[in-house]
Design a protein around this motif. Structure first.
Motif, PDB file in Angstrom:
ATOM      1  N   UNK A   1       5.250   5.204   0.435  1.00  0.00           N
ATOM      2  CA  UNK A   1       5.447   4.931  -0.984  1.00  0.00           C
ATOM      3  C   UNK A   1       5.131   6.053  -1.867  1.00  0.00           C
ATOM      4  N   UNK A   2       5.939   7.087  -1.265  1.00  0.00           N
ATOM      5  CA  UNK A   2       6.176   8.218  -2.082  1.00  0.00           C
ATOM      6  C   UNK A   2       7.488   7.741  -2.147  1.00  0.00           C
ATOM      7  N   UNK A   3       9.035   7.264  -1.142  1.00  0.00           N
ATOM      8  CA  UNK A   3      10.318   7.026  -1.087  1.00  0.00           C
ATOM      9  C   UNK A   3      10.256   5.780  -2.513  1.00  0.00           C
ATOM     10  N   UNK A   4       9.638   4.839  -1.848  1.00  0.00           N
ATOM     11  CA  UNK A   4       9.780   3.745  -2.506  1.00  0.00           C
ATOM     12  C   UNK A   4       9.534   4.775  -4.173  1.00  0.00           C
ATOM     13  N   UNK A   5       8.140   5.163  -4.542  1.00  0.00           N
ATOM     14  CA  UNK A   5       7.751   5.317  -6.032  1.00  0.00           C
ATOM     15  C   UNK A   5       8.648   6.521  -7.103  1.00  0.00           C
ATOM     16  N   UNK A   6       8.941   7.123  -5.908  1.00  0.00           N
ATOM     17  CA  UNK A   6      10.294   8.369  -6.508  1.00  0.00           C
ATOM     18  C   UNK A   6      11.495   7.479  -6.771  1.00  0.00           C
ATOM     19  N   UNK A   7      12.076   6.376  -6.338  1.00  0.00           N
ATOM     20  CA  UNK A   7      13.380   5.548  -6.545  1.00  0.00           C
ATOM     21  C   UNK A   7      12.653   5.408  -7.580  1.00  0.00           C
ATOM     22  N   UNK A   8      11.988   4.603  -6.769  1.00  0.00           N
ATOM     23  CA  UNK A   8      12.288   3.770  -8.889  1.00  0.00           C
ATOM     24  C   UNK A   8      11.217   4.635 -10.031  1.00  0.00           C
ATOM     25  N   UNK A   9      10.717   5.487  -9.614  1.00  0.00           N
ATOM     26  CA  UNK A   9      10.653   6.204 -11.563  1.00  0.00           C
ATOM     27  C   UNK A   9      11.840   6.984 -11.471  1.00  0.00           C
ATOM     28  N   UNK A  10      12.656   7.574 -10.504  1.00  0.00           N
ATOM     29  CA  UNK A  10      14.194   7.914 -11.775  1.00  0.00           C
ATOM     30  C   UNK A  10      14.531   7.723 -11.258  1.00  0.00           C
ATOM     31  N   UNK A  11      14.704   6.205 -11.097  1.00  0.00           N
ATOM     32  CA  UNK A  11      16.117   5.278 -11.408  1.00  0.00           C
ATOM     33  C   UNK A  11      15.432   4.617 -13.259  1.00  0.00           C
ATOM     34  N   UNK A  12      14.097   4.560 -13.305  1.00  0.00           N
ATOM     35  CA  UNK A  12      13.310   3.513 -14.391  1.00  0.00           C
ATOM     36  C   UNK A  12      13.601   2.793 -13.635  1.00  0.00           C
ATOM     37  N   UNK A  13      13.453   1.940 -13.159  1.00  0.00           N
ATOM     38  CA  UNK A  13      13.674   0.193 -12.071  1.00  0.00           C
ATOM     39  C   UNK A  13      12.385   0.314 -11.127  1.00  0.00           C
ATOM     40  N   UNK A  14      11.980  -0.644 -11.162  1.00  0.00           N
ATOM     41  CA  UNK A  14      11.425  -1.812 -10.378  1.00  0.00           C
ATOM     42  C   UNK A  14      11.569  -3.413  -9.725  1.00  0.00           C
ATOM     43  N   UNK A  15      11.519  -2.749  -8.375  1.00  0.00           N
ATOM     44  CA  UNK A  15      12.574  -3.943  -7.668  1.00  0.00           C
ATOM     45  C   UNK A  15      11.057  -5.140  -7.938  1.00  0.00           C
ATOM     46  N   UNK A  16      11.629  -6.374  -7.773  1.00  0.00           N
ATOM     47  CA  UNK A  16      10.635  -6.813  -7.333  1.00  0.00           C
ATOM     48  C   UNK A  16      10.138  -7.089  -5.387  1.00  0.00           C
ATOM     49  N   UNK A  17      10.980  -6.825  -4.935  1.00  0.00           N
ATOM     50  CA  UNK A  17      10.782  -6.653  -3.294  1.00  0.00           C
ATOM     51  C   UNK A  17      10.521  -5.169  -3.008  1.00  0.00           C
TER      52      UNK A  17
END
Length: 303
Positions: A244-260
């Motif tokens: 969960x941390x890896x997904x959240x970190x990637x999304x928030x740092x890139x400022x983009x939430x991938x639907x998948x």
């Protein structure tokens, strides 16, 4: 996506039912019997997991807000804030459960044994501190969560169907991320340390028992079963947390939430709260005995 939604609702339903059963059991034990200190901790963890399942994603609590015609902005701020509070409580209480069990099984001559009575004496104070810390720590979500308006794609990041995170200063975002990550890494580190201690203790205890008795006469003590249960929960929590941390970190740092990624994260969000009560029910002899007694009573009443 409808199939995924059905999976989420099945997972959420199973999680709520299992946790509700466990919550009623702990309340019954606490009010009517002499509870173990770990029962008080597990009771709170069960309540937190019920809230996590109800709040998570665009799920049951969101549907309730819509039926009450509550504004989208208030709904998003409330769900984001409560979810962050419950997520923080989940990791804090799981850590407390691990620490308390390590202290409980430690020999009287060990360093940890000095904290046995202190932990029992100040348990309520520990609970209050944990709740106050998480209620205060998650207030930033009230200011940076809002209903999704689709007005400016650069000003907000859509996280769910109707909610988004507002853009924030890079320094503030980094500071919030650093503080929350430091807290989580510290708690996960404590869990790993206490888990390692419990594994070593159980291994040494097993070897000593083999010298005193034959393997066929060895009997699992309640303390050993409780320790194995908590070890299993901690290991499972740590694995789910880091995914969960890896997904959240990637999304928030890139400022983009991938639907998948968002779908995967929502699925993982419910895994730990759903699995935890099932593991506890399976390993707690008191629940197994109670269910057997109920089964016998039903059998005699029907025959």
């Amino acid at each position: 996506m409808s199939s995924f939604k059905n999976v989420f609702y099945f997972q959420a339903g199973l999680g709520v039912l299992a946790n509700m059963f466990l919550l009623f059991f702990y309340v019954f034990i606490i009010l009517g019997h002499r509870p173990k200190p770990t029962d008080l901790i597990s009771c709170q963890l069960t309540f937190v997991h019920i809230m996590v399942v109800l709040i998570g994603g665009d799920n049951l609590l969101t549907d309730l807000f819509e039926s009450l015609n509550i504004g989208n902005d208030f709904k998003c701020k409330t769900t984001f804030y409560l979810f962050r509070v419950m997520r923080g409580l989940s990791i804090c209480i799981t850590c407390l459960l691990s620490v308390f069990q390590a202290v409980t099984i430690s020999p009287n001559a060990s360093f940890l044994a000095k904290f046995k009575q202190k932990l029992k004496k100040y348990m309520i104070h520990v609970f209050l501190c944990i709740w106050f810390f998480n209620l205060s720590f998650s207030t930033n979500r009230i200011f940076y969560a809002a209903g999704f308006t689709n007005v400016s794609e650069t000003n907000q990041m859509q996280v769910t169907k109707s909610c988004s995170l507002l853009s924030m200063n890079y320094i503030i975002r980094g500071l919030i991320f650093t503080i929350s990550t430091s807290r989580d890494v510290f708690l996960v580190g404590v869990m790993l340390f206490t888990s390692t201690y419990m594994v070593i203790f159980l291994y040494r205890h097993q070897r000593q028992c083999k010298h005193l008795h034959s393997i066929s006469h060895l009997k699992e003590s309640p303390e050993k079963r409780a320790t194995q249960t908590i070890l299993l929960l901690v290991v499972f929590f740590v694995v789910m947390y880091w995914v969960d941390f890896i997904i959240s970190f990637t999304s928030e740092m890139l400022w983009m939430y991938d639907p998948v990624f968002l779908t995967l994260q929502k699925f993982l969000m419910f895994v730990y709260p759903t699995i935890t009560p099932l593991v506890q029910i399976s390993f707690d002899n008191r629940i197994i005995i109670m269910l057997k007694n109920i089964q016998l009573k039903c059998h005699w009443s029907c025959s």
